[in-house]
Design a protein around this motif. Structure first.
Motif, mmCIF file in Angstrom:
data_model
loop_
_atom_site.group_PDB
_atom_site.id
_atom_site.type_symbol
_atom_site.label_atom_id
_atom_site.label_comp_id
_atom_site.label_asym_id
_atom_site.label_seq_id
_atom_site.Cartn_x
_atom_site.Cartn_y
_atom_site.Cartn_z
ATOM 1 N N ASP A 26 0.722 -1.576 -0.312
ATOM 2 C CA ASP A 26 -0.565 -0.108 0.358
ATOM 3 C C ASP A 26 0.951 1.093 0.179
ATOM 4 O O ASP A 26 1.512 1.349 1.219
ATOM 5 N N GLY A 27 0.481 2.304 -1.177
ATOM 6 C CA GLY A 27 1.630 3.455 -1.349
ATOM 7 C C GLY A 27 1.432 3.990 0.505
ATOM 8 O O GLY A 27 2.441 4.488 0.415
ATOM 9 N N ILE A 28 0.589 3.942 1.102
ATOM 10 C CA ILE A 28 0.218 4.761 2.029
ATOM 11 C C ILE A 28 1.042 4.932 3.757
ATOM 12 O O ILE A 28 1.745 5.541 4.241
ATOM 13 N N ILE A 29 1.542 3.496 3.077
ATOM 14 C CA ILE A 29 2.823 2.976 3.850
ATOM 15 C C ILE A 29 4.011 2.902 3.855
ATOM 16 O O ILE A 29 4.794 4.310 4.659
ATOM 17 N N LEU A 31 4.989 6.239 1.741
ATOM 18 C CA LEU A 31 4.334 7.794 2.146
ATOM 19 C C LEU A 31 4.848 7.929 4.026
ATOM 20 O O LEU A 31 5.757 9.336 3.946
ATOM 21 N N GLU A 32 3.834 7.124 4.982
ATOM 22 C CA GLU A 32 4.020 7.264 5.637
ATOM 23 C C GLU A 32 5.582 6.861 6.749
ATOM 24 O O GLU A 32 6.386 7.425 7.366
ATOM 25 N N VAL A 80 5.623 6.563 -5.129
ATOM 26 C CA VAL A 80 4.247 6.012 -4.874
ATOM 27 C C VAL A 80 4.280 7.266 -6.110
ATOM 28 O O VAL A 80 2.343 7.046 -6.531
ATOM 29 N N ARG A 81 4.312 7.967 -6.241
ATOM 30 C CA ARG A 81 3.911 8.884 -7.441
ATOM 31 C C ARG A 81 3.031 8.268 -8.756
ATOM 32 O O ARG A 81 2.556 8.389 -9.366
#
Length: 92
Positions: A26-29, A31-32, A80-81
């Motif tokens: 997951d890209g959110i991970i 980014l975190e 991620v981008r």
């Protein structure tokens, strides 16, 4: 978020990158983690500020560590981008 504390092997991907955000993550991970790295850079810079004001030394290895942390954060965000852009181009 839980970070594993076991030793990690250095892994170079097929394109020479030290690490990458793969499709199943997951890209959110990512980014975190990028945010945590950026926060760490800020904390180290605060220590440098205090050290310089107290007449202490700052070592080049510390500056290199900051560079690596900043580059890792930027690489995670870029990965991620790019993944998001690729995902959007497949949806069209």
């Amino acid at each position: 978020m839980t970070l594993k504390t076991q030793p990690m092997l250095t892994h170079l991907t097929s394109d020479g990158h030290l690490f990458e955000v793969i499709k199943d993550v997951d890209g959110i991970i990512a980014l975190e983690v990028a945010g945590d790295l950026a926060e760490g850079v800020g904390q180290i810079l605060e220590r440098f500020y205090d050290a310089v004001n107290d007449g202490d030394s700052i070592y080049t290895s510390e500056l290199q560590a900051l560079r690596v942390m900043a580059e890792m954060s930027g690489a995670l965000i870029s990965s991620v981008r790019l993944g998001a852009e690729r995902g959007n181009s497949h949806a069209q």
